[in-house]
Design a protein around this motif. Sequence first.
Motif, mmCIF file in Angstrom:
data_model
loop_
_atom_site.group_PDB
_atom_site.id
_atom_site.type_symbol
_atom_site.label_atom_id
_atom_site.label_comp_id
_atom_site.label_asym_id
_atom_site.label_seq_id
_atom_site.Cartn_x
_atom_site.Cartn_y
_atom_site.Cartn_z
ATOM 1 N N LEU A 159 0.832 -1.196 0.000
ATOM 2 C CA LEU A 159 0.000 0.000 0.000
ATOM 3 C C LEU A 159 0.870 1.252 0.000
ATOM 4 C CD1 LEU A 159 -2.578 -1.140 2.715
ATOM 5 C CD2 LEU A 159 -2.931 -1.112 0.232
ATOM 6 N N ASP A 160 0.498 2.213 -0.842
ATOM 7 C CA ASP A 160 1.185 3.493 -0.939
ATOM 8 C C ASP A 160 0.254 4.559 -0.369
ATOM 9 O OD1 ASP A 160 2.256 5.936 -1.630
ATOM 10 O OD2 ASP A 160 2.605 5.439 -3.724
ATOM 11 N N PRO A 161 0.556 5.125 0.812
ATOM 12 C CA PRO A 161 -0.364 6.087 1.436
ATOM 13 C C PRO A 161 -0.555 7.372 0.643
ATOM 14 C CG PRO A 161 1.720 6.011 2.621
ATOM 15 C CD PRO A 161 1.748 4.883 1.627
ATOM 16 N N SER A 162 0.331 7.644 -0.325
ATOM 17 C CA SER A 162 0.125 8.821 -1.179
ATOM 18 C C SER A 162 -0.927 8.552 -2.256
ATOM 19 C CB SER A 162 1.440 9.252 -1.824
ATOM 20 O OG SER A 162 1.870 8.292 -2.786
ATOM 21 N N GLN A 163 -1.223 7.269 -2.464
ATOM 22 C CA GLN A 163 -2.204 6.877 -3.480
ATOM 23 C C GLN A 163 -3.400 6.129 -2.881
ATOM 24 O OE1 GLN A 163 -1.681 7.761 -6.706
ATOM 25 N NE2 GLN A 163 0.306 8.661 -6.171
ATOM 26 N N ASP A 164 -3.161 5.427 -1.772
ATOM 27 C CA ASP A 164 -4.172 4.532 -1.209
ATOM 28 C C ASP A 164 -4.665 5.042 0.140
ATOM 29 O OD1 ASP A 164 -3.700 2.662 -3.334
ATOM 30 O OD2 ASP A 164 -1.942 1.917 -2.233
ATOM 31 N N ASP A 165 -5.951 4.793 0.416
ATOM 32 C CA ASP A 165 -6.494 5.015 1.758
ATOM 33 C C ASP A 165 -6.179 3.757 2.562
ATOM 34 O OD1 ASP A 165 -8.088 5.147 4.075
ATOM 35 O OD2 ASP A 165 -9.589 6.384 3.069
ATOM 36 N N VAL A 166 -5.070 3.794 3.272
ATOM 37 C CA VAL A 166 -4.542 2.596 3.916
ATOM 38 C C VAL A 166 -5.540 2.006 4.897
ATOM 39 C CG1 VAL A 166 -2.744 1.729 5.466
ATOM 40 C CG2 VAL A 166 -2.149 3.291 3.598
#
Length: 356
Positions: free
Chosen positions: A226-233
């Motif tokens: 998961l990438d927190p800049s792209q995903d709502d973790v």
Amino acid sequence: MKAVRIYGEKDIRVEDVEIPEPKDDQVQIKVKYCGICGSDLHAYLEGWGLPTVPYPLTGKTVPITLGHEFSGEIVKVGKDVDDLQVGDHVAVEPLLACGKCENCRAGNYNFCNRAVSTDGAGNFLGFSEDGGMAEFANVQGVFAHKMPKDMDFELGALAEPTAVVYEAIKKSHLREGQNVAVMEAGPIGLLEAVLAKIAGANHVYIVDVSKVRLDKAKELGIEHVLDPSQDDVEKIIKQDLPNGVDITFECAGVQATFDSALKVTKRTGIIQVVALYAKPVTMNMTDDLIMQGKDVITTLCYNNSFPNVLGIIDNHKDLFKKVVTKKISLDNALEDGIKALSTDKSQVKIMIDPSL
């Protein structure tokens, strides 16, 4: 011999130095590989962990030979060492401890009461005693662990960072079938995720903003990246696990990832802190922890773990070999090693090979 010596903040020199005969309780090893750690970068950039006054257990001040992740072959044995011999292949547990204080006698020698310095110097070889970024190193026999038969020396040098994450697994009491999240996909975070899988975790989520590091996580068998800049973790994890994960391993050491750990960990779950923090963190003790029944647990180094860790690595050789991403010479330790760690996110573990 040639050695990588640190004199203080932003002052590292590759020098020719004498090496003394090993003491009666020591062995001398010919270093085969020495890994570079993020703490070596902090020592270089900030002077972190270095002895500026005589260290209590060694009397040493800078300059010090760097390196605490290393393996090698024994070439000399002190007269009081009776369980090792010339030719043995060993991985080095690089702690400094008196062996006599209350904590040492209880087996918690990573918290040796006599290994505390007024300047905060680290209780490690490579910080408060000469370490393994050299052609040879002297180490206490009790901290030289025989490697499994036919194990590659580069895998032996991975024992130290793997012991760091193994300690976190131990303290979190991770059980087979539990679900975990790992905050950060740098060298420690990746090893933490790998060991969680080996320990039997069901879902393992790893969180990082670096695509190249997340790609490395996938290569190591971690499916949920998961990438927190792209995903709502939090949303994505709770779509799979409505209550959240059982344990979150916080390996980044910043406020944002600590906050994320609080959000994705279930009520009654554990936030296992692995990272060191450069700045204080804040939390709502009542609402975020007490009312949620969450525990925050910390680790420091490791104790009584190296034989187990070497066994784990030996049973998963091909997987751990993927962690080593570059090998360099002693001469290139600073530019291609220590500095590269701060800029090249494709690197997981850079190894120094003194024979190059």
